[in-house]
Design a protein around this motif. Structure first.
Motif, PDB file in Angstrom:
ATOM      1  N   ILE A  40      15.228  15.711  -0.474  1.00  0.00           N
ATOM      2  CA  ILE A  40      13.922  16.294  -0.759  1.00  0.00           C
ATOM      3  C   ILE A  40      12.930  15.211  -1.169  1.00  0.00           C
ATOM      4  CG2 ILE A  40      12.697  17.877  -2.314  1.00  0.00           C
ATOM      5  CD1 ILE A  40      15.267  19.585  -2.366  1.00  0.00           C
ATOM      6  N   LYS A  41      13.395  14.281  -1.972  1.00  0.00           N
ATOM      7  CA  LYS A  41      12.558  13.164  -2.414  1.00  0.00           C
ATOM      8  C   LYS A  41      12.073  12.343  -1.209  1.00  0.00           C
ATOM      9  CE  LYS A  41      10.928   9.589  -4.765  1.00  0.00           C
ATOM     10  NZ  LYS A  41       9.474   9.585  -5.040  1.00  0.00           N
ATOM     11  N   SER A  42      12.990  12.018  -0.285  1.00  0.00           N
ATOM     12  CA  SER A  42      12.596  11.218   0.884  1.00  0.00           C
ATOM     13  C   SER A  42      11.593  11.957   1.752  1.00  0.00           C
ATOM     14  CB  SER A  42      13.803  10.871   1.757  1.00  0.00           C
ATOM     15  OG  SER A  42      14.871  10.463   0.976  1.00  0.00           O
ATOM     16  N   ALA A  43      11.804  13.261   1.898  1.00  0.00           N
ATOM     17  CA  ALA A  43      10.858  14.046   2.693  1.00  0.00           C
ATOM     18  C   ALA A  43       9.477  13.984   2.053  1.00  0.00           C
ATOM     19  CB  ALA A  43      11.341  15.486   2.812  1.00  0.00           C
ATOM     20  N   ALA A  44       9.439  14.104   0.717  1.00  0.00           N
ATOM     21  CA  ALA A  44       8.160  14.043   0.005  1.00  0.00           C
ATOM     22  C   ALA A  44       7.525  12.666   0.159  1.00  0.00           C
ATOM     23  CB  ALA A  44       8.367  14.388  -1.471  1.00  0.00           C
ATOM     24  N   ASN A  45       8.342  11.625   0.112  1.00  0.00           N
ATOM     25  CA  ASN A  45       7.821  10.267   0.326  1.00  0.00           C
ATOM     26  C   ASN A  45       7.125  10.155   1.683  1.00  0.00           C
ATOM     27  OD1 ASN A  45       8.745   9.380  -2.116  1.00  0.00           O
ATOM     28  ND2 ASN A  45      10.415   8.122  -1.294  1.00  0.00           N
ATOM     29  N   ARG A  46       7.772  10.680   2.703  1.00  0.00           N
ATOM     30  CA  ARG A  46       7.192  10.602   4.051  1.00  0.00           C
ATOM     31  C   ARG A  46       5.882  11.378   4.119  1.00  0.00           C
ATOM     32  NH1 ARG A  46      12.666  11.172   5.470  1.00  0.00           N
ATOM     33  NH2 ARG A  46      12.456  13.400   5.869  1.00  0.00           N
ATOM     34  N   GLU A  47       5.885  12.556   3.492  1.00  0.00           N
ATOM     35  CA  GLU A  47       4.664  13.361   3.501  1.00  0.00           C
ATOM     36  C   GLU A  47       3.544  12.646   2.740  1.00  0.00           C
ATOM     37  OE1 GLU A  47       6.448  16.853   1.893  1.00  0.00           O
ATOM     38  OE2 GLU A  47       7.429  17.351   3.801  1.00  0.00           O
ATOM     39  N   TYR A  84       0.831  -1.211   0.000  1.00  0.00           N
ATOM     40  CA  TYR A  84       0.000   0.000   0.000  1.00  0.00           C
ATOM     41  C   TYR A  84       0.866   1.261   0.000  1.00  0.00           C
ATOM     42  CZ  TYR A  84      -2.481   3.883   2.208  1.00  0.00           C
ATOM     43  OH  TYR A  84      -2.965   5.119   2.502  1.00  0.00           O
ATOM     44  N   LEU A  85       1.895   1.269   0.844  1.00  0.00           N
ATOM     45  CA  LEU A  85       2.745   2.463   0.939  1.00  0.00           C
ATOM     46  C   LEU A  85       3.516   2.677  -0.365  1.00  0.00           C
ATOM     47  CD1 LEU A  85       4.074   2.090   4.610  1.00  0.00           C
ATOM     48  CD2 LEU A  85       2.192   3.521   3.781  1.00  0.00           C
ATOM     49  N   ASP A  86       4.011   1.570  -0.957  1.00  0.00           N
ATOM     50  CA  ASP A  86       4.703   1.677  -2.250  1.00  0.00           C
ATOM     51  C   ASP A  86       3.776   2.252  -3.308  1.00  0.00           C
ATOM     52  OD1 ASP A  86       6.965   0.674  -1.112  1.00  0.00           O
ATOM     53  OD2 ASP A  86       6.761  -1.366  -1.918  1.00  0.00           O
ATOM     54  N   ILE A 138       3.155   6.026  -2.953  1.00  0.00           N
ATOM     55  CA  ILE A 138       4.243   6.849  -3.485  1.00  0.00           C
ATOM     56  C   ILE A 138       4.230   6.829  -5.014  1.00  0.00           C
ATOM     57  CG2 ILE A 138       6.761   6.996  -3.680  1.00  0.00           C
ATOM     58  CD1 ILE A 138       6.853   6.072  -0.714  1.00  0.00           C
ATOM     59  N   LYS A 139       4.034   5.640  -5.577  1.00  0.00           N
ATOM     60  CA  LYS A 139       4.024   5.511  -7.034  1.00  0.00           C
ATOM     61  C   LYS A 139       2.910   6.359  -7.657  1.00  0.00           C
ATOM     62  CE  LYS A 139       3.589   1.896 -10.158  1.00  0.00           C
ATOM     63  NZ  LYS A 139       2.964   0.574 -10.147  1.00  0.00           N
ATOM     64  N   ASN A 140       1.754   6.246  -7.038  1.00  0.00           N
ATOM     65  CA  ASN A 140       0.601   7.033  -7.468  1.00  0.00           C
ATOM     66  C   ASN A 140       0.869   8.522  -7.416  1.00  0.00           C
ATOM     67  OD1 ASN A 140      -2.196   6.779  -8.231  1.00  0.00           O
ATOM     68  ND2 ASN A 140      -2.215   5.025  -6.819  1.00  0.00           N
ATOM     69  N   CYS A 141       1.515   8.928  -6.348  1.00  0.00           N
ATOM     70  CA  CYS A 141       1.831  10.342  -6.156  1.00  0.00           C
ATOM     71  C   CYS A 141       2.828  10.807  -7.219  1.00  0.00           C
ATOM     72  CB  CYS A 141       2.367  10.573  -4.748  1.00  0.00           C
ATOM     73  SG  CYS A 141       2.643  12.305  -4.377  1.00  0.00           S
ATOM     74  N   GLU A 142       3.787   9.948  -7.532  1.00  0.00           N
ATOM     75  CA  GLU A 142       4.771  10.306  -8.557  1.00  0.00           C
ATOM     76  C   GLU A 142       4.094  10.537  -9.901  1.00  0.00           C
ATOM     77  OE1 GLU A 142       8.637   7.882  -6.693  1.00  0.00           O
ATOM     78  OE2 GLU A 142       7.318   6.919  -8.149  1.00  0.00           O
ATOM     79  N   GLU A 143       3.046   9.747 -10.167  1.00  0.00           N
ATOM     80  CA  GLU A 143       2.347   9.882 -11.450  1.00  0.00           C
ATOM     81  C   GLU A 143       1.385  11.063 -11.470  1.00  0.00           C
ATOM     82  OE1 GLU A 143       0.635   6.009 -11.946  1.00  0.00           O
ATOM     83  OE2 GLU A 143       2.616   5.084 -12.236  1.00  0.00           O
TER      84      GLU A 143
END
Length: 486
Positions: A392-399, A358-360, A363-368
Motif C-alpha cells: 500500500i505504501k509503494s502504491a501511494a508513493n507512485r501516486e 525531487y521525487l524523494d 514523497i517526504k513532503n507528502c508523508e508530512e
DNA sequence: GCGATCAGCC
DNA sequence: AGGAATGCTGATCGCG
C-alpha cells in the motif's frame, strides 16, 4: 468570478478521488440527513420521472435544491468557494466543456461501416482458423474457455496466474505465439473484435442524425485533475497504424472543405519533470532540443551508437520514472530481466540526480503534509502514504510521484482550453474546439481560419506557464481527418 | 447486477 | 519476503 457555482466541483476540488459525491451521500455525511430516494418517490415502481405524482415530485425536487444550497452555504463558510483552482480553472471550464459536448464531433458513418465490413471478414476467417486449430467449438471471447482449450486440451505451457485461473492476456499469448500459431490468432481475433464492438458498433450506435457524437466530459472523477470522457469515450480512440488507425479516418470536418486540426503538447510530462525538478541535464536536453529518449539512452548505454531498441528502452524508462516505476515493473514492461531493469533505472537517476532528489522530496513532503499538489495548487490527499503495509505504501508513493506531473499537465491544458474558447469567441470565429485527449486539443476548422488558428492556438498553449526555464512545445498538424492530423 | 478479465488511450 | 507502472472507459463473460 464565474456566473455560477457547482457544489459537485467544489467537493471534488476539496478531495479528488473521494467516492460518493452524490447529493444524497453528501447530505447524509455532512448533516446526517437522509434524502428521499428515487425508489421511495416511485414506490419502487419503475417510473419515469414525468409519471411521478406531482406533489411527491415537487417535494423530491425541492429537497435537491435545498440540499444543494446547504452545501453551497457550507462551502462559503469553510472557504471552498474561494479555492483558486476552482474559480480560475474548474468553474470557467464547465461552460467550455458544455459547448464542446453540444458542438459534437462529426464522424463519417459510411467510413465507419466500411471499416466494419473489413473487420467482419477478418474476424470470421480468424474464428474458423482458431476453431480448426483447437479442434472444437468454443467461445473465443471467454477467457475461461480460451484457458481450457490452450492449457488443458492443447497442453500449452502455462504462464502467470490470475485470481480465477491462468492468464490468457495478450502478453501471455504473445510469448506462446512463436511456437503456437493459435495464440497469435486469438490475439488478432481479440484485437479485431475490440475494434468492431467498441469503436465501429459503439460509435455508430451513438451517431445522431447529423453524423455527430456528443460525448460527456466528466470533470469530477479522476484523482489527478484529468478529464474523462464517456458515451462515447473519445479519449481512447485507437491511434496505431493498420486497421485500428483507420478509425480516426472517420473523424472528419462538418464544414465544406473543412479540416481537422490537432494541437498537442510535445513530451509535456517529461518537460514538466525537468521543470519541477530543476535537473540541469534534463533541462539541458530540452534547451538544446535534443531527443530526450535518445539522450537517456546514451546514459543507459554509454559508449555505443544508440539502436532503435535501446531508444525504446530509454523511452520506457523516461515514462516509467513519471509513473514511479519499480525494477520489476520495467522488466515486465520490456520483457527483460529484473537485474538489467534495475541497472537502467539506476543509470537514469545517476545522470539526472535532481530528479531523484525531487521525487524523494515529493514523497517526504507528502508523508508530512498528507497531500501532494500541482504547480497550480490542485491537491490530492494520500492518507495511505504512511501505511505500514509496504504494498500500500509503494502504491501511494507512485501516486504521489505521478499526480503533480499528470495534474500539472491537466491544469495547463484546461487553462489553455478556457483561453482558446475566449479567443474563438472574441474573434467570432466559426471553427470549433471539439475534443480534448489529455495533452491534445482537436479542432474542426473552416479553411479561411486555418492559418490564424494555427498561429494563435500555438501561442496560447505554449504560454500558459510563465517564468519557466524551458518552453512548453506544441505541435500542430492538420488534414482531412483526425488520422491525417498527426 | 456485479466482479473479473481483457484491451483501447495518455 | 512478496508484490510490483499513473490515470481512465467499455465490452464481454459468467456467477448469483
Amino acid at each position: 468570478m464565474a456566473k455560477y457555482y457547482d457544489t459537485l466541483l467544489g467537493e471534488y476540488i476539496k478531495n479528488p478521488g473521494v467516492r460518493g459525491l452524490s447529493l444524497d451521500k453528501l447530505a447524509l455525511k455532512n448533516d446526517n440527513y437522509e434524502m428521499i430516494s428515487y425508489d421511495q418517490v416511485t414506490n419502487k415502481k419503475k417510473l419515469n420521472f414525468k409519471e411521478v405524482e406531482l406533489d411527491s415530485a415537487a417535494i423530491y425536487s425541492a429537497e435537491d435544491v435545498y440540499i444543494t444550497n446547504q452545501i453551497f452555504l457550507q462551502h462559503k463558510e469553510e472557504g471552498t468557494t474561494d479555492i483558486k483552482i476552482l474559480n480560475d480553472i474548474e468553474l470557467p471550464l464547465l461552460e467550455v466543456l458544455m459547448n464542446m459536448e453540444l458542438t459534437g464531433v462529426h464522424i463519417n458513418r459510411d467510413t465507419l461501416k466500411g471499416i466494419g465490413l473489413l473487420l467482419e471478414n477478418e474476424i470470421d476467417s480468424l474464428e474458423k482458423t482458431i476453431i480448426h486449430e483447437a479442434g472444437e467449438e468454443f467461445n473465443i471471447k471467454s477467457p475461461k474457455q480460451v484457458g481450457e482449450v490452450l492449457f488443458e486440451k492443447l497442453g500449452l505451457p502455462k504462464g502467470k496466474k490470475t485470481k480465477t485461473g491462468y492468464s490468457v492476456s495478450a502478453d501471455v499469448l504473445g510469448e506462446l505465439s512463436h511456437e503456437f500459431p493459435i495464440a497469435q490468432n486469438i490475439v488478432d481475433y481479440r484485437h479485431y473484435s475490440k475494434l468492431q464492438s467498441t469503436y465501429v458498433e459503439g460509435l455508430l450506435d451513438l451517431l445522431d442524425d447529423n453524423e455527430l457524437v456528443h460525448t460527456s466530459y466528466n470533470s469530477a472523477v479522476t484523482t489527478t485533475g484529468r478529464l474523462s470522457s464517456t458515451k462515447p469515450n473519445l479519449q481512447n480512440i485507437p491511434s496505431s497504424h493498420g486497421i485500428a488507425g483507420e478509425i480516426r479516418s472517420a473523424f472528419v470536418s462538418r464544414f465544406e472543405n473543412g479540416i481537422i486540426m490537432a494541437a498537442d503538447y510535445s513530451q509535456v510530462e517529461v518537460r514538466l519533470l525537468a521543470i519541477m525538478s530543476g535537473d540541469e541535464n534534463l533541462l539541458g536536453a530540452f534547451k538544446n532540443e535534443i531527443d530526450i529518449h535518445h539522450k537517456t539512452a546514451e546514459f543507459i548505454f554509454p559508449g555505443s551508437t544508440i539502436t532503435n531498441n535501446e531508444r525504446k528502452i530509454a523511452k520506457a524508462v523516461n515514462f516509467g520514472v513519471i509513473y514511479g516505476i519499480s525494477g520489476f515493473g520495467l522488466s515486465k514492461m520490456l520483457g527483460i530481466n529484473m537485474k538489467d531493469a534495475k541497472i537502467y533505472i539506476d543509470k537514469f537517476y545517476e545522470n539526472y540526480p535532481k530528479v531523484r532528489e525531487y521525487l524523494d522530496n515529493t514523497i517526504k513532503n507528502c508523508e508530512e503534509k498528507g497531500y501532494v499538489e500541482t504547480m497550480f495548487g490542485r491537491r490530492r490527499y494520500l492518507p495511505s502514504i504512511n501505511d505500514r503495509n509496504s504494498i500500500i505504501k509503494s502504491a501511494a508513493n507512485r501516486e504521489a510521484i505521478n499526480m503533480p506531473i499528470q495534474g500539472t499537465n491537466a491544469d495547463i491544458i484546461k487553462i489553455a482550453m478556457i483561453k482558446i474558447a475566449e479567443f474563438l469567441k472574441r474573434n467570432s470565429l466559426k471553427s470549433k474546439m471539439i475534443m480534448q485527449v489529455h495533452d491534445e486539443l482537436v479542432f474542426d476548422v473552416i479553411p479561411e481560419e486555418k492559418e490564424i488558428l494555427k498561429t494563435e492556438i500555438k501561442i496560447i498553449m505554449e504560454n500558459i506557464v510563465q517564468d519557466i526555464p524551458i518552453p512548453l512545445k506544441v505541435d500542430i498538424e492538420s488534414g482531412l481527418s483526425w488520422k491525417e492530423a498527426k
